[in-house]
Design a protein around this motif. Structure first.
Motif, mmCIF file in Angstrom:
data_model
loop_
_atom_site.group_PDB
_atom_site.id
_atom_site.type_symbol
_atom_site.label_atom_id
_atom_site.label_comp_id
_atom_site.label_asym_id
_atom_site.label_seq_id
_atom_site.Cartn_x
_atom_site.Cartn_y
_atom_site.Cartn_z
ATOM 1 N N LYS A 102 8.876 4.691 1.096
ATOM 2 C CA LYS A 102 9.730 5.435 0.183
ATOM 3 C C LYS A 102 10.982 4.603 -0.081
ATOM 4 C CE LYS A 102 12.414 9.664 -0.234
ATOM 5 N NZ LYS A 102 12.840 10.883 0.430
ATOM 6 N N GLY A 103 11.393 4.541 -1.344
ATOM 7 C CA GLY A 103 12.585 3.786 -1.721
ATOM 8 C C GLY A 103 12.296 2.358 -2.151
ATOM 9 N N ALA A 104 11.043 1.915 -2.023
ATOM 10 C CA ALA A 104 10.691 0.543 -2.412
ATOM 11 C C ALA A 104 10.573 0.430 -3.925
ATOM 12 C CB ALA A 104 9.366 0.138 -1.767
ATOM 13 N N ASN A 105 11.035 -0.688 -4.460
ATOM 14 C CA ASN A 105 10.821 -1.008 -5.870
ATOM 15 C C ASN A 105 9.539 -1.818 -5.955
ATOM 16 O OD1 ASN A 105 13.168 0.006 -7.359
ATOM 17 N ND2 ASN A 105 14.310 -1.323 -5.987
ATOM 18 N N VAL A 106 8.649 -1.441 -6.864
ATOM 19 C CA VAL A 106 7.364 -2.127 -6.992
ATOM 20 C C VAL A 106 7.173 -2.628 -8.417
ATOM 21 C CG1 VAL A 106 6.281 -0.808 -5.138
ATOM 22 C CG2 VAL A 106 6.119 0.033 -7.477
ATOM 23 N N GLU A 107 6.334 -3.616 -8.554
ATOM 24 C CA GLU A 107 5.965 -4.166 -9.851
ATOM 25 C C GLU A 107 4.571 -3.682 -10.244
ATOM 26 O OE1 GLU A 107 7.997 -5.961 -11.784
ATOM 27 O OE2 GLU A 107 9.535 -5.746 -10.267
ATOM 28 N N THR A 108 4.169 -3.953 -11.455
ATOM 29 C CA THR A 108 2.830 -3.618 -11.926
ATOM 30 C C THR A 108 1.800 -4.300 -11.010
ATOM 31 O OG1 THR A 108 3.632 -3.516 -14.185
ATOM 32 C CG2 THR A 108 1.249 -3.745 -13.913
ATOM 33 N N ASP A 109 0.743 -3.577 -10.671
ATOM 34 C CA ASP A 109 -0.366 -4.052 -9.838
ATOM 35 C C ASP A 109 -0.005 -4.265 -8.354
ATOM 36 O OD1 ASP A 109 -2.177 -3.952 -11.955
ATOM 37 O OD2 ASP A 109 -1.702 -5.990 -12.580
ATOM 38 N N THR A 110 1.131 -3.736 -7.910
ATOM 39 C CA THR A 110 1.468 -3.786 -6.488
ATOM 40 C C THR A 110 0.550 -2.820 -5.739
ATOM 41 O OG1 THR A 110 3.780 -4.297 -6.929
ATOM 42 C CG2 THR A 110 3.285 -3.349 -4.778
ATOM 43 N N LEU A 111 0.010 -3.239 -4.604
ATOM 44 C CA LEU A 111 -0.836 -2.368 -3.786
ATOM 45 C C LEU A 111 0.032 -1.291 -3.167
ATOM 46 C CD1 LEU A 111 -3.600 -1.739 -2.532
ATOM 47 C CD2 LEU A 111 -2.997 -3.320 -0.675
ATOM 48 N N LEU A 112 -0.229 -0.028 -3.507
ATOM 49 C CA LEU A 112 0.539 1.097 -3.018
ATOM 50 C C LEU A 112 -0.092 1.738 -1.790
ATOM 51 C CD1 LEU A 112 1.312 2.860 -6.437
ATOM 52 C CD2 LEU A 112 2.732 1.214 -5.196
ATOM 53 N N ALA A 113 -1.408 1.875 -1.813
ATOM 54 C CA ALA A 113 -2.122 2.558 -0.735
ATOM 55 C C ALA A 113 -3.586 2.168 -0.766
ATOM 56 C CB ALA A 113 -1.980 4.068 -0.876
ATOM 57 N N VAL A 114 -4.267 2.492 0.325
ATOM 58 C CA VAL A 114 -5.717 2.318 0.412
ATOM 59 C C VAL A 114 -6.284 3.671 0.839
ATOM 60 C CG1 VAL A 114 -7.612 1.127 1.574
ATOM 61 C CG2 VAL A 114 -5.531 -0.126 0.998
ATOM 62 N N ILE A 115 -7.319 4.117 0.137
ATOM 63 C CA ILE A 115 -8.005 5.360 0.480
ATOM 64 C C ILE A 115 -9.314 4.956 1.139
ATOM 65 C CG2 ILE A 115 -8.926 7.554 -0.340
ATOM 66 C CD1 ILE A 115 -5.943 7.217 -0.953
ATOM 67 N N GLY A 116 -9.425 5.271 2.427
ATOM 68 C CA GLY A 116 -10.614 4.836 3.167
ATOM 69 C C GLY A 116 -11.270 5.963 3.906
#
Length: 116
Positions: A102-116
């Motif tokens: 939370k609070g991170a700045n991300v760019e396009t196509d940044t890996l946010l999460a993995v659903i496994g």
């Protein structure tokens, strides 16, 4: 000075940025220590479905706890872009493992999460 959290290659860093101009001080800027994500994802999760950022923005909220079972299309992250909150949803059923904080700045196509 303004503080930001910047994510580069999945690692989050706390950065202090000093304004330049008439009001700027001559004090040196000291780099802030690295901020690590709250809980690293287990190695076995890498085989899951990846959730990437559709555009640049700020991680405003992680909607469910790390490791929680989610259903397809369930909101998992709130990404703020251009003063608008956008819900990022799970692409499939499974457990969510975050790659950002939370609070991170991300760019396009940044890996946010993995659903496994």
């Amino acid at each position: 000075m303004r503080n930001f959290i910047v994510t580069i290659d999945g690692k989050s860093y706390s950065v202090g940025v000093e304004e330049v101009g008439a009001a700027a001080s001559a004090a040196p800027v000291v780099a802030a220590p690295e901020v690590k994500p709250a809980t690293p994802a287990p190695a076995t999760v890498q085989k899951g479905e990846k959730v990437v950022s559709p555009f640049p923005g700020l991680i405003k909220k992680l909607s469910v706890a790390e490791g929680t079972a989610v259903k397809k299309d369930q909101p998992i992250i709130v990404l703020e872009a251009m003063k608008m909150d956008n819900e990022i949803t799970a692409p499939c059923d499974g457990k969510v493992y975050y790659k950002v904080a939370k609070g991170a700045n991300v760019e396009t196509d940044t890996l946010l999460a993995v659903i496994g």
